[in-house]
Write a protein that holds these residues in place. Structure first.
Motif, PDB file in Angstrom:
ATOM      1  N   GLN A   1      -6.550   4.443   1.058  1.00  0.00           N
ATOM      2  CA  GLN A   1      -5.803   3.329   0.947  1.00  0.00           C
ATOM      3  C   GLN A   1      -4.367   3.894   1.524  1.00  0.00           C
ATOM      4  O   GLN A   1      -3.488   3.553   1.937  1.00  0.00           O
ATOM      5  N   PHE A   2      -4.117   5.299   0.989  1.00  0.00           N
ATOM      6  CA  PHE A   2      -2.997   6.051   1.636  1.00  0.00           C
ATOM      7  C   PHE A   2      -2.732   5.784   2.961  1.00  0.00           C
ATOM      8  O   PHE A   2      -2.227   5.300   3.944  1.00  0.00           O
ATOM      9  N   ILE A   3      -4.301   6.196   3.464  1.00  0.00           N
ATOM     10  CA  ILE A   3      -4.539   6.335   5.208  1.00  0.00           C
ATOM     11  C   ILE A   3      -4.098   4.996   5.704  1.00  0.00           C
ATOM     12  O   ILE A   3      -3.446   4.808   7.052  1.00  0.00           O
TER      13      ILE A   3
ATOM     14  N   LEU B   1       0.795  -1.140  -0.409  1.00  0.00           N
ATOM     15  CA  LEU B   1       0.150   0.222   0.316  1.00  0.00           C
ATOM     16  C   LEU B   1       0.366   1.542   0.035  1.00  0.00           C
ATOM     17  O   LEU B   1       0.429   2.047  -0.705  1.00  0.00           O
ATOM     18  N   TYR B   2       1.863   1.073   1.268  1.00  0.00           N
ATOM     19  CA  TYR B   2       2.842   2.395   0.823  1.00  0.00           C
ATOM     20  C   TYR B   2       3.661   2.743  -0.754  1.00  0.00           C
ATOM     21  O   TYR B   2       2.915   3.558  -0.853  1.00  0.00           O
TER      22      TYR B   2
ATOM     23  N   LEU C   1     -11.810   7.894  10.316  1.00  0.00           N
ATOM     24  CA  LEU C   1     -11.638   6.987   8.736  1.00  0.00           C
ATOM     25  C   LEU C   1     -13.363   6.863   7.708  1.00  0.00           C
ATOM     26  O   LEU C   1     -13.878   7.135   6.982  1.00  0.00           O
ATOM     27  N   VAL C   2     -13.264   6.178   9.463  1.00  0.00           N
ATOM     28  CA  VAL C   2     -14.792   5.871   8.386  1.00  0.00           C
ATOM     29  C   VAL C   2     -16.042   6.962   8.577  1.00  0.00           C
ATOM     30  O   VAL C   2     -17.065   6.558   7.511  1.00  0.00           O
ATOM     31  N   LYS C   3     -15.843   6.978   9.672  1.00  0.00           N
ATOM     32  CA  LYS C   3     -16.904   8.649   9.552  1.00  0.00           C
ATOM     33  C   LYS C   3     -16.009   9.357   8.457  1.00  0.00           C
ATOM     34  O   LYS C   3     -17.442  10.305   7.958  1.00  0.00           O
ATOM     35  N   LEU C   4     -15.605   9.513   7.926  1.00  0.00           N
ATOM     36  CA  LEU C   4     -14.954  10.430   6.693  1.00  0.00           C
ATOM     37  C   LEU C   4     -15.925   9.961   5.885  1.00  0.00           C
ATOM     38  O   LEU C   4     -16.251  11.129   4.821  1.00  0.00           O
TER      39      LEU C   4
END
Length: 328
Positions: free
Chosen positions: A251-253, A13-14, A279-282
């Motif tokens: 994916q960045f997060i 991912l990185y 993140l899910v909230k966003l």
């Protein structure tokens, strides 16, 4: 010592979802070591022409290492993450002049000895998005004590991403905000203002899970006392605006160690359904705002179907890249 980049699939991912360093920044670093070449030398003319060695400390998956490799005779990539280095070594565009080594960043001379490279051959030391992981005084004193005085040190990085809107891009009077670490970019549009605030809240939430002072990075290392060790210091920003989508942002997060550590430490709350993941909230807010929440089928938006929905929501993102050029 634990490999904080050793979470499942994290290195991949990185390598895939971290931003590529802008070519103007890479050119700027390359030209910093060409003082012995003719004035006005074109960067492209340096390819294969710099008969010296560059050491890329905390090289990770080799993102920056590969970008500077074409210009130098020898390139050394050092990192303590075996998972990151394994992916760097397996990269299909691996240059033959790169030597990767799983080694302690504080023992640079030991790494060079192992590779049979003289310290006097090193003209440039870079560290891209990794300097904040190190003890400042311990690393810089090691550097200045063991390498030639004319060696260039270039710490490079980027702060957290900022979301953009088209109105901002068209307003030339606001462009000076791009290099401000306290920037607020989305005043014209309620939707983007909320996105920006929620991203900021996400990074604020993750602060306790970082193994370093994240605010040092957000200030572009400008508060670090480089002048205690180096006579010459140049600082330059390279803001870059790119089109992306919310899947790539997600994916960045996922590639950030602090986020993975956060999930690990809150696994009981996650299992009980009581963890309020920022993140899910966003992403839920984004999907609701864009009228696409009913197209998803998982609560954390990680299914293959959810990925396709997130990919359809495009937006512009600002990356504030920066570099310090330090020498004696």
């Amino acid at each position: 010592m634990r490999d904080v980049f050793g979470f499942e699939n994290q290195s991949k991912l990185y390598n895939t979802f971290r931003p590529e360093y802008p070519k103007p920044l890479v050119d700027y670093v390359i030209l910093s070591v060409t003082s012995t070449h003719p004035p006005g030398l074109c960067v492209d003319a340096c390819k294969g022409a710099l008969d010296s060695c560059v050491v890329d400390v905390a090289c990770g998956t080799g993102l920056f290492t590969r970008q500077i490799a074409p210009y130098f005779d020898k390139v050394v990539g050092l990192d303590q993450s075996a998972a990151q280095l394994q992916l760097a070594i397996e990269c299909p565009d691996l240059y033959e002049n790169i030597s990767y080594l799983n080694y302690d960043a504080y023992d640079l001379t030991g790494a060079l000895d192992k590779l049979e490279i003289k310290s006097s051959d090193v003209t440039l030391v870079t560290i891209a998005q990794g300097f904040h992981w190190l003890d400042f005084d311990k690393f810089v004193s090691m550097l200045t004590e063991n390498l030639p005085s004319n060696t260039i040190f270039a710490p490079i990085g980027y702060s957290r991403p900022h979301v953009m809107n088209k109105e901002f891009l068209l307003d030339e009077s606001l462009k000076e905000c791009l290099c401000n670490p306290d920037i607020v970019l989305s005043e014209y549009d309620e939707k983007f203002t909320t996105y920006e605030k929620m991203i900021n809240s996400l990074f604020e939430f993750l602060l306790p899970y970082f193994d370093f002072n994240r605010r040092v990075l957000e200030k572009f290392y400008q508060d670090l006392p480089f002048e205690d060790y180096f006579e010459s210091r140049e600082f330059k920003m390279f803001p870059e605006i790119l089109e992306t989508d919310w899947y790539r942002f997600q994916q960045f997060i996922f590639s950030i160690s602090a986020y993975r550590i956060c999930l690990e430490k809150n696994e009981d709350e996650i299992a009980a359904g009581t963890f309020d993941d920022p993140l899910v909230k966003l992403l839920r807010f984004v999907l609701e705002t864009e009228g696409k929440l009913d197209l998803t089928n998982s609560s954390d938006f990680t299914s293959a179907e959810d990925a396709e929905v997130l990919k359809t929501i495009k937006f512009d993102i600002l990356w504030n890249f920066f570099v310090h050029i330090l020498s004696n």
